[in-house]
Structures are given as C-alpha cells and as structure tokens.
Design a protein around this motif. Structure first.
Motif, mmCIF file in Angstrom:
data_model
loop_
_atom_site.group_PDB
_atom_site.id
_atom_site.type_symbol
_atom_site.label_atom_id
_atom_site.label_comp_id
_atom_site.label_asym_id
_atom_site.label_seq_id
_atom_site.Cartn_x
_atom_site.Cartn_y
_atom_site.Cartn_z
ATOM 1 N N GLU A 14 33.588 -96.330 -26.619
ATOM 2 C CA GLU A 14 32.419 -95.510 -26.270
ATOM 3 C C GLU A 14 31.916 -94.836 -27.555
ATOM 4 O O GLU A 14 32.709 -94.278 -28.316
ATOM 5 N N ARG A 17 29.134 -89.031 -30.056
ATOM 6 C CA ARG A 17 27.816 -88.382 -30.021
ATOM 7 C C ARG A 17 27.482 -87.755 -31.374
ATOM 8 O O ARG A 17 26.328 -87.564 -31.714
ATOM 9 N N GLY A 45 28.848 -94.783 -33.866
ATOM 10 C CA GLY A 45 28.766 -93.457 -34.483
ATOM 11 C C GLY A 45 29.585 -93.276 -35.744
ATOM 12 O O GLY A 45 29.793 -92.143 -36.190
ATOM 13 N N ASP A 275 33.275 -83.558 -29.726
ATOM 14 C CA ASP A 275 32.133 -83.187 -30.566
ATOM 15 C C ASP A 275 32.513 -82.146 -31.615
ATOM 16 O O ASP A 275 32.045 -82.200 -32.756
#
Length: 291
Positions: A14, A17, A45, A275
């Motif tokens: 996944e 972010r 990312g 994050d």
C-alpha cells in the motif's frame, strides 16, 4: 512459502501517504533497470534513493547514476571487506571483481585517492559504506580495514559529506575510532545492528541510525529494543536491497519499493503513526545527506 515463491517479486505494498527516501540501496546489484526500480518505488511513495558504493567500480557507477537521475543521491567508498582484498589480494575471487593479486598499501592509497576525487562531486552526498566488518575479515585484514576506515572519515570531513558506516560485529572498535578521529558532522550507522545501550551512545553523539528489513525478523527483538529508544529525529529507513528483505518476504530479492513494509513495522515499534514516522524519516534523510 513454497520454494518457487523465492523468485517471485513481493507484491507492491500500500503506498505511503508521506513520501520517504530509501537511505541505503544497491541498484547495481538488483535485477531491474534503474528506471524500473525508481518508478516502482515512486509508485508507493519512495521518491528518493541513496545509491551506495562498495568498491571503485561501484562508486563510479553510483556517482554516474546520481548525475543522471534527480531521485538518486550517491555515496562512494571502499567497503570494509574491500580494503583487505586490495592490500592482501583475493585469490578466491570472492568479490565481483574476481581473483586479484595483492597490491599492498600503495594500491589502497591509490584507491582511496579515487574515492577522494569522487567524494568532491556535488551529486555525491556521502562517503560510505565504510567501517569495520569482523564477520568476513579475519585478523590478517584488520589493519587494512582500520586504515581505510580512518581515511574515509578524513575524506568525509574534508568534503563535508555524510559518513555511512558498515559495522558488523565490531561495535566497540567502530565507536572508538569515531571518537579518536572525530566523527563527521553527519554520521549514519547503516543497517543498525547494535543493541539499545549502543543506541543511547549513538543518540548522545548525534549519529543517525538507519534500520533495514531485518528489524522485522522474528529473532530481532534486540534491534526493535534499539529502535524503541532511538530518538525519532535520528532514525532512517533503508532496504540494503537486494539484501535483508523484510518479513513476510524474507528470502526473496529486496528493492526500494518495499520500504513501506519496513517503515510500518518501525512505526509500530515506536508507537507512532505511519505518517508521523514517514515525516520524520523524510526530514532526517534529507538532513543526513544534505539534499
């Protein structure tokens, strides 16, 4: 896992972010092209990689690759196992250069001169991986390793570049030599392998600690204990790809796109959100390597 799975690349994780950097990778030892590896990493990312040199050929390649790709920063060095091969020869041809004759101290000096010249290039952001490795190098090679390590510290300081340390079964001597020589302003313990007590010593000295996929291994509780006490502003994440693939993909080839797997495991250990840790790691890596 069935044996045939070993050759299947792990699936894309996944995406993160918050974009991060792989602080230590070996694109020249991976199956895919540089372009493929960077595109795959960016898709989850991981938008920056630090390509690490281990010998003269690899350091030249790292510098050229960083010059050609904005997403790549280079480090250049003679790996701790490379220095004794240059001085004492490598009759077995264990390294990728194949069998080599002994070159003595003069050959090591010549190689260090070339590392010094490469370290001056603007897209070369670090000197490493250098350090000590008592796992592969016996007592006969220790003098060459230590001489090489001290020379790399001097080169890093003179060019104001990060120092990237390979420390395998040599913690006390690595820390001692850093004290004796005076560590560069930015010093990174790549694939951190010490315990929590050593993490406190590194934190007090302001050394960065970079954690690889082995922090996810079942038997790696001492590493997780070290990560737990390492200050968030000194923590980096790396693949050391193609090596040290994180669980549950251990045994398959590692690549920068698997950074999210390790980062998520690290966030859990640190009691941070994904994050929060990604934000810290991104800032730390940029600070460590001066980009």
């Amino acid at each position: 896992m069935a044996p045939q799975d070993k050759n299947t690349p792990p699936p894309l994780p996944e995406p993160l972010r918050v974009a991060v950097a792989d602080s230590h990778t070996h694109l020249d030892m991976q199956e895919s092209t540089v372009e493929e590896a960077l595109a795959k990493a960016a898709s989850v990312g991981v938008t920056t990689v630090v390509q690490v040199g281990c010998d003269l050929a690899g350091s030249r390649w790292a510098a050229n690759t960083a010059a050609a790709h904005d997403a790549v920063h280079a480090t250049v060095a003679l790996h701790p196992n490379e220095a004794p091969r240059i001085v004492l020869g490598d009759p077995e041809g264990w390294s990728r250069q194949g069998a080599r004759d002994a070159g003595g101290d003069a050959a090591l000096d010549a190689a260090l001169d070339e590392i010094d010249a490469l370290a001056a290039l603007p897209h070369v952001r670090g000197v490493g991986e250098t350090g000590l490795d008592y796992f592969r190098t016996g007592p006969d090679g220790m003098a060459a390793q230590e001489r090489s390590f001290r020379a790399h510290i001097e080169i890093a300081k003179r060019h104001d570049k990060a120092l990237v340390i390979h420390d395998r079964e040599a913690h006390d001597d690595v820390l001692r030599i850093l004290r004796e020589e005076g560590a560069p302003e930015r010093t990174v313990f790549h694939c951190y392998s010490g315990d929590a007590a050593m993490a406190e010593i590194c934190a007090a000295a302001g050394y960065f600690m970079s954690f690889a996929g082995n922090v996810t291994f079942k038997n790696a509780q001492p590493l997780r204990d070290a990560l737990a006490v390492a200050p968030a502003e000194l923590v980096l994440v790396e693949t050391d790809a193609p090596f040290l693939t994180p669980a549950p993909y251990r045994g398959r080839a590692n690549a920068p796109y698997l950074i999210p797997v390790t980062l998520r495991a690290m966030a859990e250990v640190k009691g941070l959100t994904e994050d929060e840790l990604a934000t810290a790691v991104a800032a730390n890596t940029a600070r460590a390597f001066g980009y």
